[in-house]
Design a protein around this motif. Structure first.
Motif, PDB file in Angstrom:
ATOM      1  N   ASP A 263      35.608  -0.918  -2.413  1.00  0.00           N
ATOM      2  CA  ASP A 263      36.506  -2.065  -2.297  1.00  0.00           C
ATOM      3  C   ASP A 263      36.032  -3.029  -1.208  1.00  0.00           C
ATOM      4  O   ASP A 263      35.311  -2.659  -0.285  1.00  0.00           O
ATOM      5  N   ASP A 264      36.512  -4.253  -1.301  1.00  0.00           N
ATOM      6  CA  ASP A 264      36.148  -5.307  -0.344  1.00  0.00           C
ATOM      7  C   ASP A 264      37.092  -5.240   0.863  1.00  0.00           C
ATOM      8  O   ASP A 264      37.866  -6.175   1.115  1.00  0.00           O
ATOM      9  N   VAL A 265      37.001  -4.137   1.616  1.00  0.00           N
ATOM     10  CA  VAL A 265      37.906  -3.955   2.750  1.00  0.00           C
ATOM     11  C   VAL A 265      37.292  -4.536   4.021  1.00  0.00           C
ATOM     12  O   VAL A 265      36.103  -4.843   4.088  1.00  0.00           O
ATOM     13  N   THR A 266      38.140  -4.701   5.031  1.00  0.00           N
ATOM     14  CA  THR A 266      37.677  -5.137   6.354  1.00  0.00           C
ATOM     15  C   THR A 266      38.132  -4.080   7.356  1.00  0.00           C
ATOM     16  O   THR A 266      39.156  -4.230   8.021  1.00  0.00           O
ATOM     17  N   GLU A 267      37.350  -3.011   7.467  1.00  0.00           N
ATOM     18  CA  GLU A 267      37.718  -1.891   8.333  1.00  0.00           C
ATOM     19  C   GLU A 267      36.673  -1.606   9.397  1.00  0.00           C
ATOM     20  O   GLU A 267      37.008  -1.135  10.483  1.00  0.00           O
ATOM     21  N   CYS A 268      35.397  -1.874   9.090  1.00  0.00           N
ATOM     22  CA  CYS A 268      34.316  -1.740  10.062  1.00  0.00           C
ATOM     23  C   CYS A 268      33.750  -3.131  10.348  1.00  0.00           C
ATOM     24  O   CYS A 268      33.668  -3.963   9.445  1.00  0.00           O
ATOM     25  N   VAL A 269      33.358  -3.373  11.577  1.00  0.00           N
ATOM     26  CA  VAL A 269      32.856  -4.692  11.956  1.00  0.00           C
ATOM     27  C   VAL A 269      31.336  -4.717  11.877  1.00  0.00           C
ATOM     28  O   VAL A 269      30.669  -3.693  11.953  1.00  0.00           O
TER      29      VAL A 269
ATOM     30  N   ARG B 207      29.245  -9.463   8.045  1.00  0.00           N
ATOM     31  CA  ARG B 207      29.640 -10.249   9.223  1.00  0.00           C
ATOM     32  C   ARG B 207      31.137 -10.186   9.497  1.00  0.00           C
ATOM     33  O   ARG B 207      31.785 -11.207   9.761  1.00  0.00           O
ATOM     34  N   ILE B 208      31.721  -9.025   9.410  1.00  0.00           N
ATOM     35  CA  ILE B 208      33.138  -8.866   9.723  1.00  0.00           C
ATOM     36  C   ILE B 208      33.302  -8.785  11.236  1.00  0.00           C
ATOM     37  O   ILE B 208      32.596  -8.026  11.909  1.00  0.00           O
ATOM     38  N   GLY B 209      34.225  -9.572  11.772  1.00  0.00           N
ATOM     39  CA  GLY B 209      34.516  -9.539  13.191  1.00  0.00           C
ATOM     40  C   GLY B 209      35.837  -8.840  13.449  1.00  0.00           C
ATOM     41  O   GLY B 209      36.612  -8.546  12.536  1.00  0.00           O
ATOM     42  N   VAL B 210      36.123  -8.594  14.734  1.00  0.00           N
ATOM     43  CA  VAL B 210      37.377  -7.938  15.105  1.00  0.00           C
ATOM     44  C   VAL B 210      38.568  -8.741  14.587  1.00  0.00           C
ATOM     45  O   VAL B 210      39.574  -8.175  14.133  1.00  0.00           O
ATOM     46  N   GLY B 211      38.452 -10.060  14.604  1.00  0.00           N
ATOM     47  CA  GLY B 211      39.541 -10.900  14.134  1.00  0.00           C
ATOM     48  C   GLY B 211      39.788 -10.832  12.636  1.00  0.00           C
ATOM     49  O   GLY B 211      40.809 -11.311  12.143  1.00  0.00           O
ATOM     50  N   ASP B 212      38.850 -10.208  11.906  1.00  0.00           N
ATOM     51  CA  ASP B 212      39.003 -10.096  10.451  1.00  0.00           C
ATOM     52  C   ASP B 212      39.629  -8.774  10.017  1.00  0.00           C
ATOM     53  O   ASP B 212      39.976  -8.611   8.841  1.00  0.00           O
TER      54      ASP B 212
END
Length: 463
Positions: free
Chosen positions: A400-406, A411-416
């Motif tokens: 899935d297109d999750v935002t769990e690891c940065v 390019r996932i940031g903490v704010g994402d």
């Protein structure tokens, strides 16, 4: 074939301390569920477990590589065809990258169809002054913070069995129905990954695979292995009542197999030598994994081999190291050197996830892709220095297109993190990050095969 009864000798673990077991409120209800599970059909077959042991023996001899991955904790509401397909798709894509780039067979093992229980550091959780039992996975209780949801319920074990059966059914349908055919490499990339830099890199590799298959077909070769794939299931054998209930005697050999999965592993929190989990694992014929954290000593590793692999059988025992990026280069060399020196042929896997977890400023538990990659890099460096085989990786991931690891190619940031933070327990790599890691691991594997540079020996001259 398997006999239709459990192996009562496996109750030997009950004499020993069993860590991380739920405080079931009704023992009679638990016993009733265990008795019912004992009559259910096997989820996997003994012959399949033997096949995986043979494949892992190749890894132990340095002839293959393991990709083990899947959810941190499966949930009962995520057993739909799309969810299962996307996990399999991600693992197939990673496997294609690794196989093509390393030119060795990749043994594919999912953390799937049974990963419903999780060890926890505390027995209870407090929110706004209210204390309730901690969430231990859907096989025990619910994630919702209510007394009803958090009360351990043994009926959930039956739901887990049926969910695992449904998942395995879907996996077998995908694998045998043509979805795993290498000619599908482009089809696996037609969704969101195709529009990313990692997707573009994967598409280049897919075209190269296409060209290779076209060449083979033109030569008259059409190997059956290209049209399907072997895929094995695994989970942590945490809830010993459940695992015992799903243990059967193989009528071919009269040996016991835990037919809840092809491979089971013992966690870092439950690997004590005098504990129930090691005792249980010693009595079944499945391939066994053991998580080794940074406090593991070489003597403990050797003692685990004596308990779990006394016959020194390649493919029987896998050590899954989870050291953390800061400790892997310091702790792992002695373990690998002394285990190798003992003559044992174990499989070494790197779990770069669990030793690199931290709490972000947003309050989310997360992992940084660079930390994950650095531990993998350290794992390869150690094995290269010792001339031993880095057998594979063990990853918590999702399709899935999750935002769990940065970090990573996504390019996932903490704010994402708050956008699509969906895990029931620990943070997982999403599909972008998983493919990114596969490319990085492939490069590390190829580099590991390059001999260390040495100065040429001086040319002897006549006196």
């Amino acid at each position: 074939m398997l006999a239709d009864h459990t192996v009562t000798a496996l109750d030997s673990w009950r004499r020993l301390p069993a860590d991380q077991q739920p405080a079931w409120p009704d023992t009679d209800a638990l016993n009733g569920v265990v008795a019912e599970l004992s009559s259910y059909p096997p989820l996997v077959f003994a012959g399949e477990c033997d096949l995986l042991r043979e494949r892992l023996a190749r890894v132990a001899r340095g002839e293959a590589f393991v990709l083990q991955g899947g959810d941190c904790a499966e949930t009962l509401d995520a057993v739909g065809a799309e969810e299962v397909r996307d996990k399999i798709k991600t693992l197939l894509q990673m496997s294609a990258v690794l196989t093509y780039a390393t030119s060795v067979p990749v043994v594919k093992i999912g953390r799937i169809a049974g990963q419903y229980a999780k060890p926890r550091s505390r027995n209870t959780e407090i929110r706004d002054g209210v204390e309730l039992p901690v969430y231990r996975g859907d096989s025990v209780n619910g994630l919702e913070f209510t007394p009803e949801a958090r009360t351990p319920d043994p009926e959930r074990l039956k739901r887990v069995y049926h969910a695992s059966a449904a998942t395995l059914n879907l996996i077998r349908a995908f694998i045998t129905g043509g979805y795993a055919d290498l000619r599908q490499v482009h089809e696996w990339n037609r969704d969101f990954v195709a529009s990313s830099p990692i997707g573009e890199r994967y598409e280049d590799l897919a075209r190269a695979i296409d060209d290779a298959l076209t060449f083979l077909a033109a030569c008259g070769a059409d190997p059956r292995e290209f049209h399907s794939a072997e895929f094995f299931s695994s989970h942590e054998a945490l809830l010993l009542d459940y695992e015992t209930a799903l243990t059967r005697t193989d009528s071919r050999t009269n040996r016991a197999y835990d037919v809840s999965a092809h491979m089971i592993w013992i966690g870092e929190r439950t690997r004590r030598l005098d504990g129930a989990h090691v005792e249980f694992a010693s009595t079944v014929r499945n391939p066994i994994g053991v998580k080794l954290g940074p406090t593991t000593t070489a003597d403990e590793a050797l003692a685990l081999i004596d308990r779990l692999d006394p016959e020194r059988e390649p493919g029987r025992l896998t050590f899954i190291t989870r050291m953390g990026r800061d400790k892997v280069r310091d702790v792992l060399p002695e373990l690998v050197a002394k285990v190798t020196g003992s003559g044992a042929q174990v499989v070494w896997l790197c779990d770069p996830m669990h030793g690199n977890t931290f709490e972000a400023s947003s309050g989310h538990k997360t992992r940084h892709f660079d930390d994950v990659l650095d531990e993998v890099r350290g794992f390869f460096e150690v094995h290269r220095a010792l001339a031993t085989h880095p057998g594979g990786i063990h990853i918590e991931l999702t399709g899935d297109d999750v935002t769990e690891c940065v970090g990573g190619g996504d390019r996932i940031g903490v704010g994402d993190l708050h956008q699509r933070y969906q895990t029931a327990c620990d943070p997982r790599l999403n599909r972008y990050q998983s493919l990114d890691l596969a490319f990085q691991v492939a490069e590390l594997y190829r580099a590991r095969a390059t001999p260390l540079r040495r100065e040429p020996a001086p040319i002897a001259t006549a006196a």
